[in-house]
Design a protein around this motif. Structure first.
Motif, PDB file in Angstrom:
ATOM      1  N   ALA A 111       0.838  -1.203   0.000  1.00  0.00           N
ATOM      2  CA  ALA A 111       0.000   0.000   0.000  1.00  0.00           C
ATOM      3  C   ALA A 111       0.876   1.258   0.000  1.00  0.00           C
ATOM      4  O   ALA A 111       0.576   2.235  -0.707  1.00  0.00           O
ATOM      5  N   ILE A 112       1.960   1.247   0.740  1.00  0.00           N
ATOM      6  CA  ILE A 112       2.898   2.382   0.762  1.00  0.00           C
ATOM      7  C   ILE A 112       3.493   2.580  -0.629  1.00  0.00           C
ATOM      8  O   ILE A 112       3.548   3.704  -1.147  1.00  0.00           O
ATOM      9  N   LEU A 113       3.936   1.483  -1.252  1.00  0.00           N
ATOM     10  CA  LEU A 113       4.524   1.572  -2.595  1.00  0.00           C
ATOM     11  C   LEU A 113       3.520   2.092  -3.617  1.00  0.00           C
ATOM     12  O   LEU A 113       3.902   2.750  -4.596  1.00  0.00           O
ATOM     13  N   ALA A 114       2.254   1.811  -3.415  1.00  0.00           N
ATOM     14  CA  ALA A 114       1.203   2.259  -4.340  1.00  0.00           C
ATOM     15  C   ALA A 114       0.649   3.629  -3.962  1.00  0.00           C
ATOM     16  O   ALA A 114      -0.353   4.069  -4.530  1.00  0.00           O
ATOM     17  N   ASN A 115       1.299   4.295  -2.995  1.00  0.00           N
ATOM     18  CA  ASN A 115       0.859   5.616  -2.537  1.00  0.00           C
ATOM     19  C   ASN A 115      -0.579   5.628  -2.027  1.00  0.00           C
ATOM     20  O   ASN A 115      -1.304   6.611  -2.199  1.00  0.00           O
ATOM     21  N   GLU A 116      -0.976   4.539  -1.388  1.00  0.00           N
ATOM     22  CA  GLU A 116      -2.300   4.450  -0.786  1.00  0.00           C
ATOM     23  C   GLU A 116      -2.249   5.059   0.613  1.00  0.00           C
ATOM     24  O   GLU A 116      -1.180   5.172   1.215  1.00  0.00           O
ATOM     25  N   THR A 117      -3.402   5.404   1.145  1.00  0.00           N
ATOM     26  CA  THR A 117      -3.468   5.927   2.516  1.00  0.00           C
ATOM     27  C   THR A 117      -4.179   4.954   3.448  1.00  0.00           C
ATOM     28  O   THR A 117      -4.200   5.175   4.656  1.00  0.00           O
ATOM     29  N   ALA A 118      -4.737   3.898   2.883  1.00  0.00           N
ATOM     30  CA  ALA A 118      -5.472   2.916   3.683  1.00  0.00           C
ATOM     31  C   ALA A 118      -5.397   1.549   3.012  1.00  0.00           C
ATOM     32  O   ALA A 118      -5.192   1.455   1.797  1.00  0.00           O
ATOM     33  N   LEU A 119      -5.545   0.515   3.820  1.00  0.00           N
ATOM     34  CA  LEU A 119      -5.700  -0.829   3.253  1.00  0.00           C
ATOM     35  C   LEU A 119      -7.180  -1.020   2.959  1.00  0.00           C
ATOM     36  O   LEU A 119      -8.025  -0.733   3.819  1.00  0.00           O
ATOM     37  N   SER A 137      -1.739   4.243   9.144  1.00  0.00           N
ATOM     38  CA  SER A 137      -1.176   4.495  10.473  1.00  0.00           C
ATOM     39  C   SER A 137      -1.737   3.494  11.485  1.00  0.00           C
ATOM     40  O   SER A 137      -1.020   3.012  12.372  1.00  0.00           O
ATOM     41  N   THR A 138      -3.015   3.147  11.338  1.00  0.00           N
ATOM     42  CA  THR A 138      -3.642   2.146  12.209  1.00  0.00           C
ATOM     43  C   THR A 138      -3.045   0.772  11.939  1.00  0.00           C
ATOM     44  O   THR A 138      -2.731   0.015  12.868  1.00  0.00           O
TER      45      THR A 138
END
Length: 170
Positions: A101-109, A126-127
């Motif tokens: 998710a970080i690599l895909a620039n997402e903010t949530a799963l 962050s959660t």
């Protein structure tokens, strides 16, 4: 094996058995194949005797500790108000999903599945990260506890009494 009229023994296919072969009854053979893994066979007076192996009390205690560790892992761990599976593989899968998710620039799963297979949607990264840290710390504490107990058991002499081992509890 069957006997011939001489002192020689022959296999059912007609081949002669070695001179040191011993004939045993079919009941002995059945008992031999039904023995437990902690038993060995001895040949005594032409019959099979099943004998228990000496119990390695320390190894038995280590097995007990390993089972307690597995049981504790199977109970899961609550983080973010959700009971989660907490085997190291579960923690690693959640961490991998977080990394992707970080690599895909997402903010949530988009999805996090808990111990009871309930689906939690759009969980903030962050959660998720705080869950990964909590689950990892929980697993590590159980792992270290198991390692300490096993080291305590293995430091004891081979001839340790059961009463001494009984004092070591999960």
């Amino acid at each position: 094996m069957r006997y011939s009229n001489s002192t020689k023994m022959f296999y059912p296919d007609g081949y002669e058995a070695p001179s040191d072969a011993v004939s045993v009854s079919s009941d002995d053979v059945k008992r031999a194949f039904s023995r437990r893994p902690d038993q060995v066979l001895d040949l005594v007076n032409g019959g099979i005797v099943i004998r228990d192996l000496p119990v390695d009390l320390r190894a038995a205690k280590v097995s007990e500790i390993n089972r307690a560790f597995s049981d504790a892992i199977c109970e899961g761990f609550t983080t973010n108000g959700w009971l989660m599976q907490c085997d190291i593989g579960d923690v690693q899968r959640l961490k991998s999903a977080y990394d992707l998710a970080i690599l895909a620039n997402e903010t949530a799963l988009p999805v996090v599945v808990d111990y009871h297979n309930a689906v939690h949607s759009d969980v903030a990264l962050s959660t998720v990260l705080s869950m990964i840290v909590a689950l990892g710390a929980h697993y590590q504490s159980l792992y270290q506890h198991r390692a300490a107990l096993r080291a305590q058991v293995m430091a004891l002499p081979d001839t340790v009494a059961q009463a001494v081992l009984d004092e070591i509890v999960w």
